[in-house]
Design a protein around this motif. Structure first.
Motif, PDB file in Angstrom:
ATOM      1  N   ALA A   1      -3.284   1.461  -4.043  1.00  0.00           N
ATOM      2  CA  ALA A   1      -2.796   2.921  -4.473  1.00  0.00           C
ATOM      3  C   ALA A   1      -3.711   3.667  -3.435  1.00  0.00           C
ATOM      4  O   ALA A   1      -4.926   3.504  -3.422  1.00  0.00           O
ATOM      5  CB  ALA A   1      -2.863   3.449  -5.614  1.00  0.00           C
ATOM      6  N   ILE A   2      -3.162   4.562  -2.674  1.00  0.00           N
ATOM      7  CA  ILE A   2      -3.713   5.493  -1.835  1.00  0.00           C
ATOM      8  C   ILE A   2      -3.733   6.901  -2.361  1.00  0.00           C
ATOM      9  O   ILE A   2      -2.551   7.352  -2.552  1.00  0.00           O
ATOM     10  CB  ILE A   2      -3.101   5.344  -0.427  1.00  0.00           C
ATOM     11  CG1 ILE A   2      -3.006   3.913  -0.054  1.00  0.00           C
ATOM     12  CG2 ILE A   2      -4.144   6.299   0.671  1.00  0.00           C
ATOM     13  CD1 ILE A   2      -2.264   3.553   1.323  1.00  0.00           C
ATOM     14  N   GLY A   3      -4.830   7.330  -2.565  1.00  0.00           N
ATOM     15  CA  GLY A   3      -4.944   8.961  -2.937  1.00  0.00           C
ATOM     16  C   GLY A   3      -4.360   9.020  -4.513  1.00  0.00           C
ATOM     17  O   GLY A   3      -3.950   8.168  -5.181  1.00  0.00           O
ATOM     18  N   LYS A   4      -4.857  10.249  -5.089  1.00  0.00           N
ATOM     19  CA  LYS A   4      -4.396  10.619  -6.372  1.00  0.00           C
ATOM     20  C   LYS A   4      -3.069  10.647  -6.899  1.00  0.00           C
ATOM     21  O   LYS A   4      -2.613  10.711  -7.787  1.00  0.00           O
ATOM     22  CB  LYS A   4      -5.348  11.908  -6.701  1.00  0.00           C
ATOM     23  CG  LYS A   4      -5.019  13.035  -6.072  1.00  0.00           C
ATOM     24  CD  LYS A   4      -5.756  14.210  -6.282  1.00  0.00           C
ATOM     25  CE  LYS A   4      -5.317  15.654  -5.700  1.00  0.00           C
ATOM     26  NZ  LYS A   4      -6.015  16.474  -5.498  1.00  0.00           N
TER      27      LYS A   4
ATOM     28  N   MET B   1       0.874  -1.235  -0.085  1.00  0.00           N
ATOM     29  CA  MET B   1      -0.087  -0.161   0.066  1.00  0.00           C
ATOM     30  C   MET B   1       0.862   1.232  -0.137  1.00  0.00           C
ATOM     31  O   MET B   1       1.663   1.472   0.931  1.00  0.00           O
ATOM     32  CB  MET B   1      -1.051  -0.032   1.257  1.00  0.00           C
ATOM     33  CG  MET B   1      -1.686  -1.076   1.369  1.00  0.00           C
ATOM     34  SD  MET B   1      -2.808  -1.077   2.690  1.00  0.00           S
ATOM     35  CE  MET B   1      -4.453  -0.469   1.953  1.00  0.00           C
ATOM     36  N   THR B   2       0.684   2.184  -1.048  1.00  0.00           N
ATOM     37  CA  THR B   2       1.451   3.350  -1.073  1.00  0.00           C
ATOM     38  C   THR B   2       0.559   4.431  -1.624  1.00  0.00           C
ATOM     39  O   THR B   2      -0.300   4.239  -2.657  1.00  0.00           O
ATOM     40  CB  THR B   2       2.615   3.026  -2.193  1.00  0.00           C
ATOM     41  OG1 THR B   2       3.560   4.250  -1.927  1.00  0.00           O
ATOM     42  CG2 THR B   2       2.246   2.687  -3.108  1.00  0.00           C
ATOM     43  N   ASP B   3       0.992   5.645  -1.340  1.00  0.00           N
ATOM     44  CA  ASP B   3       0.485   6.920  -1.795  1.00  0.00           C
ATOM     45  C   ASP B   3       1.138   7.691  -2.636  1.00  0.00           C
ATOM     46  O   ASP B   3       1.032   8.727  -3.158  1.00  0.00           O
ATOM     47  CB  ASP B   3      -0.032   7.689  -0.648  1.00  0.00           C
ATOM     48  CG  ASP B   3       1.028   8.611  -0.030  1.00  0.00           C
ATOM     49  OD1 ASP B   3       0.821   9.508   0.779  1.00  0.00           O
ATOM     50  OD2 ASP B   3       2.216   8.311  -0.054  1.00  0.00           O
ATOM     51  N   GLY B   4       2.449   6.918  -3.146  1.00  0.00           N
ATOM     52  CA  GLY B   4       3.371   7.820  -3.878  1.00  0.00           C
ATOM     53  C   GLY B   4       4.120   6.550  -4.905  1.00  0.00           C
ATOM     54  O   GLY B   4       3.631   5.897  -5.589  1.00  0.00           O
TER      55      GLY B   4
END
Lengths: 327, 232
Positions: free
Chosen positions: B166-169, B129-132
């Motif tokens: 994926a976390i966030g845009k 899990m990652t946001d980047g």
């Protein structure tokens, strides 16, 4: 005197009950005077027609081995594996074409044992266990083949099926029983870490000594439902083959159902008459066949029929007008 | 007892096959605030659900690896009843490759332990899990981790299932895809960690109840995630 007796059972597991999927474990048995073959197969859960695949391969392997036992016994393991996989695949392909499906939908494991004249052949692909009863001890002959992971195994339809098909053959003069179990049953009967079968495997085989096959079969089914089912979500199945040795005195003490089964008799009269003939033979080391009718009070023709039957079953040896019991 | 009844005391008690699940979590600075708080709640829910499942709790083993400027094992594999849910804090860069490598090392060690003590196990699962995307990490480390994952996943009989989230845009889907050659990355809608971990605990339970002979990929049904992830 000895015969090979068999009993089998399959039950649907809790997971398949919940999902409305038929039991994917199948068993089959073929017994005659000359040869005994038992088989067991466990269909792949994710394959819609694997229950049908399991049924097709269990019946066909028994038929094939029973017709060609001598040929297979003399063959290399590689060759046997290639022939068996080839024949079963062809049969499955024909059925798949008929149903308009991919053969993979029939994916199933397979275990079998065939015995004839003190020789045996066993075959095994996938999980489940083949065990033997030898010198009063139960041993693992062929353990499960899962590959690395608990929820994977090999099937008759796998690309490397011939390589994964494990065959054994040899003399079975010291083996008194064989047991086939699926992985669902193995959860309760097979210790994975020690590669050992529970003593219960010997116990259920010995049920066949003193109980009709039909009674043993029902007992197996009932125990699978009552005890084994609660310890796994999987379907459970078992198939047994036991050498049962009895003297004429033993036979006389058995009830009619057991006598009939042992002698493979059609009816009560047939059973009684055959027992009379066996008794007379057993009381004499050797006896002239022409002396038997008078001693048993039956016609020569009737006695002759029974003698031929007894000889075919290897209960007695007929040579030059004389007969003697085979112990 | 009927003479044709078996005595249950002689039935074998085989230990349940183990399912090792490693959560590999981005705890870089961009995750601070609401994202990390929601992630923590989701993880607690995951543990609670697995503990509540009769079969999963004796089978599933969970490890947690965090990655920011370093990768850290913040929870090792053990009996879930004895584990304490780890705390998470967000600060640092994004050493994703290091995190994945650490996870794979932990899984290999755990499998060896299973083999040593004769325990059967299911195909391991990694949840990434990652946001980047990887940041401040040597390229050879990132690429090495990608290659390692692909080697495991692309075998004829895959050795691993990896689920990329994926976390966030700002999460880089292309990069995530490189870590997961079979399962396409899914972008979570908002911070719906709870729903995702509900699904993960159900999938975990399904695996632990599965028969051998089942196709593993059939159990991890990503169609169930369509309500909580954004379409690609």
């Amino acid at each position: 005197m000895e015969v090979w007796k068999s009993a089998d059972a399959c039950i649907q597991g809790r997971l398949h009950e919940k999902k409305g999927v038929p039991c994917q474990d199948k068993t089959y048995t073929l017994l005659n005077n000359d040869i005994a073959v038992i088989s067991l197969a466990d269909g792949a859960s994710s394959c819609k027609y694997s229950h049908l695949g399991a049924e097709i391969i269990t019946t066909n392997i028994c038929n094939l081995i029973s017709k060609k036992f001598n040929m297979f016994f003399g063959m290399s393991k590689n060759k046997i594996a290639n022939i068996l996989i080839g024949v079963l695949t062809e049969i499955l392909n024909r059925k798949a074409k008929e149903l308009g499906i991919n053969i993979k939908e029939f994916s199933s494991t397979l275990l079998f044992v065939a015995v004839r004249n003190n020789r045996y052949i066993t075959g095994h692909i996938g999980d489940g266990v083949i065990g033997t009863l030898k010198d009063e001890k139960i041993e693992v002959l062929s353990p499960p083949d899962n590959g690395e992971f608990a929820n994977t195994t090999y099937f008759i339809t796998s690309a490397d099926a011939s390589k994964r098909f494990r065959l054994n053959s040899g003399s079975n003069s010291e083996i008194d029983g064989f047991i086939l179990i699926s992985d669902g049953t193995a959860e309760s009967l097979y210790d994975r870490r020690k590669n050992e079968l529970s003593r219960i495997s010997k116990q259920v085989l010995e049920w066949l000594d003193d109980n009709p096959s039909s009674v043993t079969k029902e007992a197996l089914r009932s125990n699978l439902e009552k005890s084994f089912k609660q310890r796994t979500m999987d379907d459970c199945s078992i198939n047994l083959l036991k050498r049962v040795n009895k003297t004429v005195e033993d036979l006389e003490l058995m009830d009619l159902a057991l006598q009939k089964e042992f002698l493979q008799s059609k009816n009560k009269i047939h059973t009684e008459n055959q027992l009379k003939v066996l008794k007379v033979i057993s009381l004499n080391q050797r006896i002239q066949t022409k002396e038997i009718p008078k001693q048993v009070g039956l016609s020569y023709k009737t006695v002759n029929k029974h003698l031929n039957d007894i000889s075919k079953k290897n209960f007695a040896t007929l040579i030059n007008g004389e007969v003697c019991i085979r112990d | 007892m009927n003479k044709l009844d078996i005595n249950e005391q002689y039935l074998i008690n085989n230990p349940s096959p183990r399912l090792p699940v490693c959560l590999v979590l981005d705890t870089s600075s961009s995750m601070s605030g609401e994202p990390i708080d929601e992630l923590k709640k989701g993880i607690k829910l995951f543990f609670d659900n697995v503990r509540a499942d009769e079969i999963a709790k004796t089978s599933a083993e969970i490890s947690v690896v965090s990655f920011a400027s370093n990768a850290e094992k913040i929870l090792g594999f053990a009996d879930i009843e004895r584990q304490e849910i780890p705390t998470l804090s967000a600060f640092g860069y994004t050493h994703m490759g290091e995190g994945v490598n650490l996870a794979l090392n932990l899984l290999e060690d755990r499998k060896e332990k299973y083999k040593d003590i004769g325990l059967a196990y299911y195909q391991p699962i990694v949840v990434l899990m990652t946001d980047g995307k990887p940041e401040d990490e040597p390229v050879n480390v990132t690429e090495g981790a990608i290659k390692r994952v692909c080697d495991l996943v692309n075998q004829q009989k895959p050795k691993l299932t990896i689920i990329p989230i994926a976390i966030g845009k700002h999460a880089d889907m292309n990069f995530l895809k490189r870590f997961s050659p079979k399962i396409p990355p899914l972008r979570l809608k908002g911070l719906n960690f709870k729903a995702f971990f509900e699904w993960l605990s159900r999938s975990t339970a399904e695996v632990t109840q599965s028969n051998p002979n089942i196709d593993y990929s059939d159990l991890i049904d990503l169609k169930d995630l369509k309500d909580i992830t954004e379409p690609l």
